[in-house]
Design a protein around this motif. Structure first.
Motif, PDB file in Angstrom:
ATOM      1  N   GLY A 431     -22.991 -14.596  -5.016  1.00 38.77           N
ATOM      2  CA  GLY A 431     -23.122 -13.982  -3.702  1.00 38.77           C
ATOM      3  C   GLY A 431     -24.252 -14.608  -2.893  1.00 38.77           C
ATOM      4  O   GLY A 431     -24.040 -15.067  -1.762  1.00 38.77           O
ATOM      5  N   PRO A 432     -25.478 -14.663  -3.440  1.00 36.96           N
ATOM      6  CA  PRO A 432     -26.569 -15.355  -2.740  1.00 36.96           C
ATOM      7  C   PRO A 432     -26.278 -16.822  -2.466  1.00 36.96           C
ATOM      8  O   PRO A 432     -26.668 -17.351  -1.420  1.00 36.96           O
ATOM      9  CB  PRO A 432     -27.746 -15.182  -3.698  1.00 36.96           C
ATOM     10  N   LEU A 452     -34.619 -18.557   2.689  1.00 39.83           N
ATOM     11  CA  LEU A 452     -35.292 -18.258   1.425  1.00 39.83           C
ATOM     12  C   LEU A 452     -35.459 -16.753   1.244  1.00 39.83           C
ATOM     13  O   LEU A 452     -35.200 -16.216   0.157  1.00 39.83           O
ATOM     14  CB  LEU A 452     -36.651 -18.944   1.391  1.00 39.83           C
ATOM     15  N   ALA A 453     -35.869 -16.061   2.309  1.00 41.25           N
ATOM     16  CA  ALA A 453     -36.028 -14.603   2.233  1.00 41.25           C
ATOM     17  C   ALA A 453     -34.693 -13.926   1.938  1.00 41.25           C
ATOM     18  O   ALA A 453     -34.614 -13.005   1.117  1.00 41.25           O
ATOM     19  CB  ALA A 453     -36.620 -14.076   3.546  1.00 41.25           C
ATOM     20  N   SER A 458     -31.398 -10.972  -1.766  1.00 38.35           N
ATOM     21  CA  SER A 458     -30.047 -10.781  -2.282  1.00 38.35           C
ATOM     22  C   SER A 458     -30.033 -10.850  -3.802  1.00 38.35           C
ATOM     23  O   SER A 458     -29.348 -10.056  -4.459  1.00 38.35           O
ATOM     24  CB  SER A 458     -29.108 -11.839  -1.699  1.00 38.35           C
ATOM     25  N   LEU A 459     -30.780 -11.794  -4.385  1.00 37.76           N
ATOM     26  CA  LEU A 459     -30.855 -11.893  -5.845  1.00 37.76           C
ATOM     27  C   LEU A 459     -31.421 -10.615  -6.465  1.00 37.76           C
ATOM     28  O   LEU A 459     -30.905 -10.107  -7.467  1.00 37.76           O
ATOM     29  CB  LEU A 459     -31.718 -13.089  -6.241  1.00 37.76           C
ATOM     30  N   ILE A 460     -32.490 -10.080  -5.860  1.00 25.63           N
ATOM     31  CA  ILE A 460     -33.086  -8.846  -6.379  1.00 25.63           C
ATOM     32  C   ILE A 460     -32.088  -7.698  -6.287  1.00 25.63           C
ATOM     33  O   ILE A 460     -31.904  -6.921  -7.241  1.00 25.63           O
ATOM     34  CB  ILE A 460     -34.367  -8.512  -5.589  1.00 25.63           C
ATOM     35  N   THR A 461     -31.414  -7.597  -5.141  1.00 20.73           N
ATOM     36  CA  THR A 461     -30.438  -6.528  -4.940  1.00 20.73           C
ATOM     37  C   THR A 461     -29.303  -6.614  -5.943  1.00 20.73           C
ATOM     38  O   THR A 461     -28.892  -5.609  -6.541  1.00 20.73           O
ATOM     39  CB  THR A 461     -29.874  -6.589  -3.513  1.00 20.73           C
ATOM     40  N   MET A 462     -28.778  -7.829  -6.156  1.00 17.92           N
ATOM     41  CA  MET A 462     -27.647  -7.998  -7.058  1.00 17.92           C
ATOM     42  C   MET A 462     -28.026  -7.735  -8.510  1.00 17.92           C
ATOM     43  O   MET A 462     -27.229  -7.188  -9.278  1.00 17.92           O
ATOM     44  CB  MET A 462     -27.065  -9.406  -6.906  1.00 17.92           C
ATOM     45  N   HIS A 463     -29.244  -8.115  -8.896  1.00 22.93           N
ATOM     46  CA  HIS A 463     -29.685  -7.803 -10.258  1.00 22.93           C
ATOM     47  C   HIS A 463     -29.716  -6.295 -10.491  1.00 22.93           C
ATOM     48  O   HIS A 463     -29.229  -5.798 -11.513  1.00 22.93           O
ATOM     49  CB  HIS A 463     -31.079  -8.392 -10.514  1.00 22.93           C
ATOM     50  N   PHE A 527     -18.920  -7.086  -5.478  1.00 21.09           N
ATOM     51  CA  PHE A 527     -20.271  -7.576  -5.723  1.00 21.09           C
ATOM     52  C   PHE A 527     -20.563  -8.879  -4.981  1.00 21.09           C
ATOM     53  O   PHE A 527     -21.629  -9.053  -4.400  1.00 21.09           O
ATOM     54  CB  PHE A 527     -20.506  -7.758  -7.224  1.00 21.09           C
ATOM     55  N   ASN A 528     -19.640  -9.828  -5.028  1.00 19.64           N
ATOM     56  CA  ASN A 528     -19.870 -11.108  -4.377  1.00 19.64           C
ATOM     57  C   ASN A 528     -20.043 -10.942  -2.869  1.00 19.64           C
ATOM     58  O   ASN A 528     -20.917 -11.553  -2.246  1.00 19.64           O
ATOM     59  CB  ASN A 528     -18.712 -12.063  -4.659  1.00 19.64           C
ATOM     60  N   PHE A 529     -19.208 -10.092  -2.286  1.00 21.12           N
ATOM     61  CA  PHE A 529     -19.292  -9.836  -0.846  1.00 21.12           C
ATOM     62  C   PHE A 529     -20.625  -9.192  -0.486  1.00 21.12           C
ATOM     63  O   PHE A 529     -21.255  -9.551   0.517  1.00 21.12           O
ATOM     64  CB  PHE A 529     -18.135  -8.942  -0.408  1.00 21.12           C
ATOM     65  N   ILE A 530     -21.060  -8.231  -1.305  1.00 21.23           N
ATOM     66  CA  ILE A 530     -22.335  -7.553  -1.036  1.00 21.23           C
ATOM     67  C   ILE A 530     -23.487  -8.549  -1.117  1.00 21.23           C
ATOM     68  O   ILE A 530     -24.379  -8.568  -0.256  1.00 21.23           O
ATOM     69  CB  ILE A 530     -22.541  -6.397  -2.034  1.00 21.23           C
ATOM     70  N   GLY A 531     -23.484  -9.407  -2.133  1.00 19.40           N
ATOM     71  CA  GLY A 531     -24.539 -10.405  -2.262  1.00 19.40           C
ATOM     72  C   GLY A 531     -24.596 -11.344  -1.074  1.00 19.40           C
ATOM     73  O   GLY A 531     -25.678 -11.684  -0.577  1.00 19.40           O
ATOM     74  N   THR A 532     -23.431 -11.780  -0.603  1.00 21.80           N
ATOM     75  CA  THR A 532     -23.368 -12.666   0.567  1.00 21.80           C
ATOM     76  C   THR A 532     -23.860 -11.948   1.816  1.00 21.80           C
ATOM     77  O   THR A 532     -24.649 -12.493   2.604  1.00 21.80           O
ATOM     78  CB  THR A 532     -21.933 -13.165   0.788  1.00 21.80           C
ATOM     79  N   LEU A 533     -23.394 -10.712   2.022  1.00 21.75           N
ATOM     80  CA  LEU A 533     -23.765  -9.947   3.211  1.00 21.75           C
ATOM     81  C   LEU A 533     -25.264  -9.675   3.256  1.00 21.75           C
ATOM     82  O   LEU A 533     -25.902  -9.833   4.312  1.00 21.75           O
ATOM     83  CB  LEU A 533     -22.980  -8.634   3.244  1.00 21.75           C
TER      84      LEU A 533
END
Length: 607
Positions: A431-432, A452-453, A458-463, A527-533
Motif C-alpha cells: 500500500g505505501p 517521506l511523511a 502509512s507504514l505505521i498505520t498498516m502495521h 488493506f492495500n487501498f487503505i495503505g495507498t490512501l
C-alpha cells in the motif's frame, strides 16, 4: 459414479502415489527448464546488465505476456482460488473487473512514464522524482515483500507434491528450488521468460483437465451451477458498502484493483519484462494479452471451486476432517476424481510445480537486479569491466536469495495460516509502495518531505491495522462464516458427538468476548487501498503546509501525460546569434561567417 464410490478416507488418500507416466511428465518439466537455462547461460550473450535483466530489449510481446501470467499464477492461485470459491461463494468472479481496470491503468498511466525514462529499476524513478532516500526505502520494502513471498509460493505446491508422491518435503523443496536457481542465475531474463512459457503449458493443461473432469463427474456445467445455487454460492454482485464484508462489488473493483496495480503496474518484476519489449505499442499488447490470460485462469479456477462443492455437497472433507487444512482440499479432490486416470494427476501436479518455478524464477531475477542497482552499483568503483562484473554479481545474488528462500520454506510449515499471513505481510508494504508511485506520477505538488511523511505514516498505520486484524483472527474474535456444507453423506462412520460438533462449527461465535476495535474488523481486501490512501493524503497535506514543491521545476517526463497539462509552460528568450559570435556554446565555436543570413536567426534558451 456416486459420491460413496469416489470418496476416500484420509488414510487412503495418503497412500496414493503417482504412476510412471506422471513421473515422466515431471521429468520432462524439470529437464526442459534446466536445458533452457543452460542454453541461454552458455550460448546466449549475458555479459551486460541490459542483456541479463532485459534480454537485450528484443523479446516478443507474446512470450513476455505468458511469462508474466505464469509468474502470477502461483500455487496459491491454483489451490487458494478454488478453495475460496468452495467455502465462500462466487463473489470472487468479480476479479474480471479488477483485471480489466488494472491493465488499462498499467497500459495508459504507468507504462508510458517508465517506457519514456527506460530505467533499469522502477525505484530509480522515485530517486529522480523525489530523492535517494525515498528510493532506498521503497526498494527495501519491495525486497522484504518478495523475500517473504518466495517461501510461501514454494511451500504450497511442495506440500501437495509431498502428500501424493510420498516423498518428504525436505526432498521436494530443495529439488524445486535448486533447479530454479540454476536456470535463473545462468540464463537471466531470457531463460526466465522462455521457461515460464514452457511451464505455462503444464499449468494450463493441468488446470483445464481438472476443471473439465470435475464438471463431467457431476453431470455438466448447468448441474454444477444449479447445485451451487442451492446454497447461494452463485451470488456474485454483493453491493454492500460495509468494509467488513469479506468480498463486495466495491471491494473487488476498487480495493482489489490497487492490489493488482501494485503487482502489474509499478512492480520491478513486471516492468522489467515490459521494458524487454522493443516498442511501447507491443508492450501495451503484452499487457492486454496478459489480461485475457488472467481472466481465463481466474474464471477456470473459480469454476473448479464450484465443481468441488457440487462433488462434495453431501460430505465436506474439511468439516469431516478428511483433510487437516482447507488448502489441502484441492490436491485431495484431484486424486479423488483423476487418480485412476494415468497421467492426468501428473499433468495437474506438474502445473503446480510449474507455478512455483515460474514465480520463484521471476522473483529471483527481479531481486537480483533491484539489489544490485539500488544497493551495490553506486558503491563499487567504475572500471572497464563494469558490465561483466555486474552480471556476475547479479548471478551470485540470485543464488544467495534462492538459498535463503529455500531455507525459509521450512519455517512456513510452522506458521499456520499461510495464505492470510502472505496477504497481510504484502499489504503492509505494498500500500505505501503504490502510494509513492501515485504521488510521483499524478501529484506534481508533492515533494520529497511530503512523500517521506506519507510513506512512513502509512507504514505505521498498516502495521497497526494488520497486526490487530491478525491477532483477532488468531484468537477467533473475527470469524468469516463460510457458506453451508453438509457431512450427512459421508461414506465412513462418524461419531455422533463429532457430527454434532462439526454441524455447529460454522455457527459458533465467541459471544462472551467484546467485539474487536472497528478498524481491525475491516476486510483484508481493503488493506492495500487503505495503505495507498493514507500515504497519498498525508503527503498532500504535508507538502501543502510546508509549500514544498515548485511545479515549474518538475520534469514533464516524470508525470503521466494528462497531468503534464497542469505544469506551467516554459518561457523562452530570443538571443541574436550575432551577439554570440566568437563565443563557445556547449563547447562548440560559433563562426561569424558561417551563414549569410545569420542575423535573422535566433538561438532559443529556456529562461
Amino acid at each position: 459414479m456416486t459420491l460413496n464410490n469416489t470418496l476416500r478416507t484420509l488414510h487412503e488418500f495418503q497412500e496414493l502415489t503417482l504412476g510412471i507416466i506422471d513421473y515422466l511428465l515431471f521429468g520432462s518439466l524439470i529437464a526442459s527448464s534446466l536445458i533452457v537455462g543452460l542454453y541461454f547461460g552458455i550460448f546466449s550473450k549475458q555479459n551486460t546488465m541490459k542483456e541479463y535483466l532485459f534480454g537485450g530489449k528484443t523479446m516478443g510481446y507474446i512470450p513476455v505476456a505468458i511469462s508474466m501470467l505464469a509468474g502470477h499464477v502461483s500455487g496459491i492461485t491454483l489451490l487458494g482460488v478454488p478453495t475460496e470459491v468452495y467455502k465462500f461463494g462466487s463473489e470472487y468472479f468479480l476479479v474480471v473487473f479488477t483485471i480489466m481496470l488494472t491493465c488499462v491503468a498499467a497500459a495508459y498511466i504507468c507504462l508510458p512514464v517508465f517506457y519514456k525514462l527506460q530505467l533499469l529499476s522502477t525505484y530509480e524513478y522515485l530517486e529522480i522524482r523525489f530523492s535517494r532516500q525515498i528510493r532506498t526505502l521503497a526498494s527495501t520494502l519491495y525486497i522484504i515483500s518478495l523475500l517473504m513471498y518466495i517461501p510461501i509460493v514454494i511451500y504450497v505446491p511442495a506440500l501437495a507434491l509431498s502428500q501424493v508422491t510420498g516423498y518428504s518435503l525436505y526432498i521436494i523443496t530443495p529439488l524445486l528450488c535448486c533447479i530454479c536457481i540454476i536456470y535463473t542465475s545462468l540464463g537471466g531474463v531470457k531463460a526466465v521468460i522462455w521457461t515460464d512459457t514452457i511451464q505455462f503449458a503444464f499449468t494450463m493443461g493441468g488446470l483445464l483437465v481438472v476443471c473439465f473432469i470435475g464438471v463431467y463427474t457431476v453431470g455438466g456445467f448447468s448441474d454444477v451451477w444449479s447445485i451451487a445455487k442451492e446454497t447461494n454460492r452463485t451470488e456474485i454482485f454483493n453491493m454492500s458498502l460495509s468494509p467488513y464484508v469479506r468480498k463486495s462489488f466495491w471491494g473487488m473493483t476498487i480495493s482489489y484493483t490497487t492490489l493488482f496495480l501494485t503487482h502489474f503496474g509499478v512492480s520491478q518484476n513486471c516492468m522489467q519484462r515490459y521494458l524487454s519489449i522493443p516498442s511501447l505499442k507491443d508492450a501495451k499488447k503484452a499487457i492486454f494479452l496478459l489480461a485475457v490470460g488472467m481472466i481465463i485462469m481466474k474464471v477456470v479456477c473459480g469454476f473448479t471451486g464450484l465443481a468441488m462443492y457440487a462433488h462434495y455437497k453431501d460430505c465436506d472433507p474439511i468439516r469431516a476432517k478428511i483433510v487437516k487444512r482447507s488448502d489441502q482440499i484441492v490436491p485431495y479432490y484431484v486424486m479423488d476424481i483423476a487418480g485412476h486416470l494415468s497421467g492426468l494427476t501428473g499433468v495437474y501436479l506438474a502445473g503446480l510445480a510449474s507455478c512455483a518455478l515460474s514465480t520463484m524464477s521471476a522473483s529471483l531475477n527481479t531481486l537480483a537486479g533491484t539489489i544490485y542497482d539500488d544497493f551495490i552499483d553506486n558503491r563499487l568503483p567504475s572500471n572497464t569491466n563494469k558490465e561483466a562484473r555486474a552480471t556476475t554479481i547479479m548471478k551470485v545474488i540470485s543464488v544467495i536469495i534462492g538459498l535463503i528462500g529455500m531455507a525459509m520454506t521450512f519455517l512456513v510449515q510452522h506458521l499456520g495460516t499461510v495464505f492470510e499471513l502472505s496477504i497481510s505481510i504484502r499489504s503492509v508494504v505494498e500500500g505505501p509502495l503504490l502510494g509513492l508511485f501515485v504521488l510521483g506520477m499524478i501529484f506534481p505538488w508533492v515533494g520529497r518531505i511530503g512523500a517521506l511523511a506519507g510513506s512512513i505514516f502509512s507504514l505505521i498505520t498498516m502495521h497497526m491495522l494488520v497486526i490487530g486484524n491478525q491477532w483477532n483472527i488468531y484468537n477467533n474474535r473475527i470469524i468469516y462464516t463460510p457458506r453451508p456444507t453438509s457431512i450427512e453423506g459421508c461414506s465412513f462412520p462418524l461419531n455422533e458427538t463429532l457430527k454434532i460438533l462439526m454441524s455447529n462449527s460454522t455457527t459458533m461465535t465467541n459471544q462472551n468476548q467484546d467485539e474487536p476495535f472497528f478498524l481491525f474488523r475491516i476486510s483484508m481486501l481493503h488493506f492495500n487501498f487503505i495503505g495507498t490512501l493514507v500515504s497519498v493524503v498525508t503527503a498532500l497535506v504535508t507538502s501543502f503546509i510546508i509549500k514544498e514543491t515548485d511545479i515549474s521545476k518538475i520534469d514533464p517526463d516524470h508525470v503521466i501525460p494528462c497531468i503534464r497539462r497542469v505544469l506551467p509552460s516554459k518561457t523562452y528568450v530570443g538571443v541574436p546569434l550575432k551577439e554570440l559570435s566568437g563565443n563557445k556554446v556547449n563547447g562548440n565555436e560559433l563562426c561569424e561567417n558561417s551563414q549569410n543570413n545569420k542575423s535573422s536567426k535566433k538561438l532559443f534558451t529556456s529562461s
